[in-house]
Motif scaffolding. Structure first.
Motif, PDB file in Angstrom:
ATOM      1  N   GLN A   5       0.594  -0.700   0.043  1.00 56.74           N
ATOM      2  CA  GLN A   5      -0.083   0.179   0.114  1.00 56.74           C
ATOM      3  C   GLN A   5       1.271   1.077  -0.231  1.00 56.74           C
ATOM      4  O   GLN A   5       0.957   1.436   1.126  1.00 56.74           O
ATOM      5  CB  GLN A   5      -1.176   0.315   1.312  1.00 56.74           C
ATOM      6  N   ARG A   6       1.753   1.415  -1.711  1.00 56.30           N
ATOM      7  CA  ARG A   6       2.117   2.999  -1.118  1.00 56.30           C
ATOM      8  C   ARG A   6       1.722   3.913  -1.073  1.00 56.30           C
ATOM      9  O   ARG A   6       2.476   4.773  -0.324  1.00 56.30           O
ATOM     10  CB  ARG A   6       3.149   3.400  -3.019  1.00 56.30           C
ATOM     11  N   THR A   7       0.554   4.368  -1.342  1.00 58.88           N
ATOM     12  CA  THR A   7      -0.296   5.169  -0.544  1.00 58.88           C
ATOM     13  C   THR A   7      -1.655   5.543  -0.388  1.00 58.88           C
ATOM     14  O   THR A   7      -1.631   4.208  -0.639  1.00 58.88           O
ATOM     15  CB  THR A   7      -0.512   6.548  -2.182  1.00 58.88           C
ATOM     16  N   GLN A   8      -2.708   5.568   0.241  1.00 59.05           N
ATOM     17  CA  GLN A   8      -3.635   5.211   0.230  1.00 59.05           C
ATOM     18  C   GLN A   8      -4.055   5.399  -1.245  1.00 59.05           C
ATOM     19  O   GLN A   8      -5.149   4.362  -0.695  1.00 59.05           O
ATOM     20  CB  GLN A   8      -4.368   7.088   0.801  1.00 59.05           C
ATOM     21  N   ASP A   9      -4.051   6.055  -1.942  1.00 54.45           N
ATOM     22  CA  ASP A   9      -4.297   5.752  -3.055  1.00 54.45           C
ATOM     23  C   ASP A   9      -3.673   4.558  -4.663  1.00 54.45           C
ATOM     24  O   ASP A   9      -5.056   4.322  -4.892  1.00 54.45           O
ATOM     25  CB  ASP A   9      -5.116   6.843  -4.216  1.00 54.45           C
ATOM     26  N   VAL A  10      -2.937   4.908  -3.898  1.00 53.93           N
ATOM     27  CA  VAL A  10      -1.706   3.620  -5.281  1.00 53.93           C
ATOM     28  C   VAL A  10      -1.475   2.279  -4.263  1.00 53.93           C
ATOM     29  O   VAL A  10      -0.451   2.399  -3.034  1.00 53.93           O
ATOM     30  CB  VAL A  10      -0.514   3.727  -5.377  1.00 53.93           C
ATOM     31  N   GLY A  11      -1.489   1.234  -5.353  1.00 53.73           N
ATOM     32  CA  GLY A  11      -0.841   0.248  -3.828  1.00 53.73           C
ATOM     33  C   GLY A  11       0.214  -0.937  -5.087  1.00 53.73           C
ATOM     34  O   GLY A  11      -0.630  -0.483  -6.824  1.00 53.73           O
ATOM     35  N   ARG A  12       0.400  -1.096  -4.932  1.00 52.22           N
ATOM     36  CA  ARG A  12       1.313  -2.059  -5.844  1.00 52.22           C
ATOM     37  C   ARG A  12       2.105  -3.716  -5.408  1.00 52.22           C
ATOM     38  O   ARG A  12       1.850  -4.162  -4.835  1.00 52.22           O
ATOM     39  CB  ARG A  12       2.680  -1.448  -5.973  1.00 52.22           C
ATOM     40  N   ALA A  13       1.774  -4.515  -7.026  1.00 53.05           N
ATOM     41  CA  ALA A  13       2.302  -5.795  -6.924  1.00 53.05           C
ATOM     42  C   ALA A  13       3.067  -6.209  -7.373  1.00 53.05           C
ATOM     43  O   ALA A  13       3.528  -5.514  -7.936  1.00 53.05           O
ATOM     44  CB  ALA A  13       0.954  -6.663  -7.477  1.00 53.05           C
ATOM     45  N   PHE A  14       4.591  -7.010  -6.508  1.00 55.48           N
ATOM     46  CA  PHE A  14       5.291  -7.492  -6.669  1.00 55.48           C
ATOM     47  C   PHE A  14       5.340  -9.253  -6.784  1.00 55.48           C
ATOM     48  O   PHE A  14       4.434  -9.601  -5.544  1.00 55.48           O
ATOM     49  CB  PHE A  14       6.251  -7.193  -6.114  1.00 55.48           C
ATOM     50  N   TYR A  15       5.637  -9.554  -7.594  1.00 60.84           N
ATOM     51  CA  TYR A  15       5.624 -10.778  -7.862  1.00 60.84           C
ATOM     52  C   TYR A  15       6.145 -11.880  -7.288  1.00 60.84           C
ATOM     53  O   TYR A  15       7.978 -11.384  -8.591  1.00 60.84           O
ATOM     54  CB  TYR A  15       4.640 -11.567  -9.195  1.00 60.84           C
ATOM     55  N   TYR A  16       6.575 -13.571  -7.636  1.00 57.30           N
ATOM     56  CA  TYR A  16       8.052 -14.191  -7.358  1.00 57.30           C
ATOM     57  C   TYR A  16       7.270 -15.414  -7.796  1.00 57.30           C
ATOM     58  O   TYR A  16       6.639 -16.146  -6.757  1.00 57.30           O
ATOM     59  CB  TYR A  16       8.284 -14.086  -5.645  1.00 57.30           C
ATOM     60  N   ARG A  17       6.835 -15.504  -8.661  1.00 63.45           N
ATOM     61  CA  ARG A  17       6.167 -16.729  -9.227  1.00 63.45           C
ATOM     62  C   ARG A  17       6.720 -17.511  -9.995  1.00 63.45           C
ATOM     63  O   ARG A  17       5.823 -18.331 -10.535  1.00 63.45           O
ATOM     64  CB  ARG A  17       4.673 -16.420  -9.527  1.00 63.45           C
ATOM     65  N   ALA A  18       7.758 -17.061 -10.933  1.00 62.21           N
ATOM     66  CA  ALA A  18       8.464 -17.236 -12.004  1.00 62.21           C
ATOM     67  C   ALA A  18       8.971 -19.007 -11.403  1.00 62.21           C
ATOM     68  O   ALA A  18      10.107 -18.569 -10.673  1.00 62.21           O
ATOM     69  CB  ALA A  18       9.504 -16.843 -12.991  1.00 62.21           C
ATOM     70  N   GLY A  19       8.633 -19.618 -12.735  1.00 61.84           N
ATOM     71  CA  GLY A  19       9.148 -21.183 -12.085  1.00 61.84           C
ATOM     72  C   GLY A  19       8.626 -21.617 -11.583  1.00 61.84           C
ATOM     73  O   GLY A  19       9.389 -23.015 -10.404  1.00 61.84           O
TER      74      GLY A  19
END
Length: 329
Positions: free
Chosen positions: A99-113
């Protein structure tokens, strides 16, 4: 593939990757506490359906690790019939949600392989052979690997051949593949679908240009008409705060979003699909399907988590009957 428990005749079958989701309440770069959840578009949908009393089955692979144990336990606890493959060589996928700011969320994936990305025909063969009223697919699974893409295409063809209804939610993820790659795969599968669900900016990925309709630059109405002519029975478009629309042979239907205080939008589209399919399984018409979809979407966005706030069937009226102070008395 291990069968975990027996259940009544399956209404909805799905497969895909469910990951461990680690959520922050602020910038990840600053550290702090993370909460642990099970998250996957397909499992979100069947959890929503199970809470409404439907018989559902999820097929997937996880690693031979505590993350996999956590996912299996979470899905079983929600009355999902789990057909689980355990992979000793590959890990369970992980996603960090910031939850980077109240209005902006970011997803980071660790799913390769990951274990989930290596799903095979053998994993889903028995579940397909057992049958279900509906096979639900999302455009996330074919983005995971070539193997997952092949299984996705095969399952759609097989299910349609067996007389199942095929539900396809485009669910495009730009961090997993390009729009061009998605179009190539999803257009081939769309011809097997009974119900196609997409946001208004995703619909072109499943259009084939039927009856002269060009997907790129065409209106939503024109693309929906082309899909109906190609054999799709219901074209459902999610519009976020604008509600949702559906096109069928009987015409156009629309429902407004249910007004609620937005807490967390993750999983809202999956909740909508769960509500829509639930009403369909109950024999309701398209307007009622849209209404239940919008209602579950409202539960999702007004509570934290992908699926944790979704209602039981006896709670469906909760958002309509709360008192002025927000308490059901």
């Amino acid at each position: 593939m291990q069968a975990e428990g027996r259940m009544a005749a399956v209404e909805v079958l799905t497969f895909g990757e469910t990951m461990v989701s680690l959520r922050s309440t602020g910038p990840l770069s600053q550290g702090g506490q993370l909460s642990m959840h099970a998250a996957g578009a397909e499992s979100n949908v069947v959890i929503g359906l199970a809470r409404l009393g439907h018989a559902v089955r999820w097929v997937g692979r996880v690693g031979m690790d505590p993350h996999g144990d956590f996912i299996a336990r979470a899905l079983r606890a929600e009355a999902v019939d789990v057909r689980l493959g355990r992979d000793a060589l590959r890990p369970t996928g992980v996603m960090l949600l910031e939850q980077r700011t109240q209005d902006v969320g970011r997803a980071f994936y660790y799913r390769a392989g990951s274990a989930g990305s290596r799903i095979s025909r053998a994993d889903i063969a028995a579940a397909l052979a057992d049958g279900a009223r509906v096979l639900h697919l999302t455009g996330i699974t074919p983005a995971l690997s070539d193997a997952a893409r092949e299984v996705f295409t095969h399952a759609a063809e097989e299910a349609a051949g067996l007389g199942m209804e095929v539900s396809l939610d485009v669910n495009f993820r730009s961090k997993l593949w390009s729009r061009e790659e998605a179009r190539e795969v999803l257009r081939r599968v769309a011809r097997h679908a009974t119900i196609i669900t997409a946001s208004d900016d995703e619909l072109d990925m499943v259009c084939t240009g039927t009856s002269g309709v060009r997907a790129l630059g065409a209106t939503v109405e024109a693309m929906a008409a082309g899909l109906l002519e190609s054999g799709v029975r219901e074209v459902v478009v999610k519009l976020g705060a604008g509600g949702a629309s559906a096109w069928t042979a009987d015409g156009h239907h629309h429902v407004d979003a249910v007004p609620v205080t937005v807490i967390d939008t993750v999983g809202a589209g999956d909740a909508f699909v769960a509500g829509y399919l639930s009403a369909m399984l109950d024999g309701e018409g398209v307007p009622a399907r849209l209404q239940r979809g919008a209602l579950l979407g409202a539960f999702a966005v007004s509570t934290a988590g992908d699926w944790e706030g979704l209602p039981q069937r006896n709670e469906l009226g909760l958002l309509q009957c709360i008192g002025r102070q927000g308490t059901d008395r």
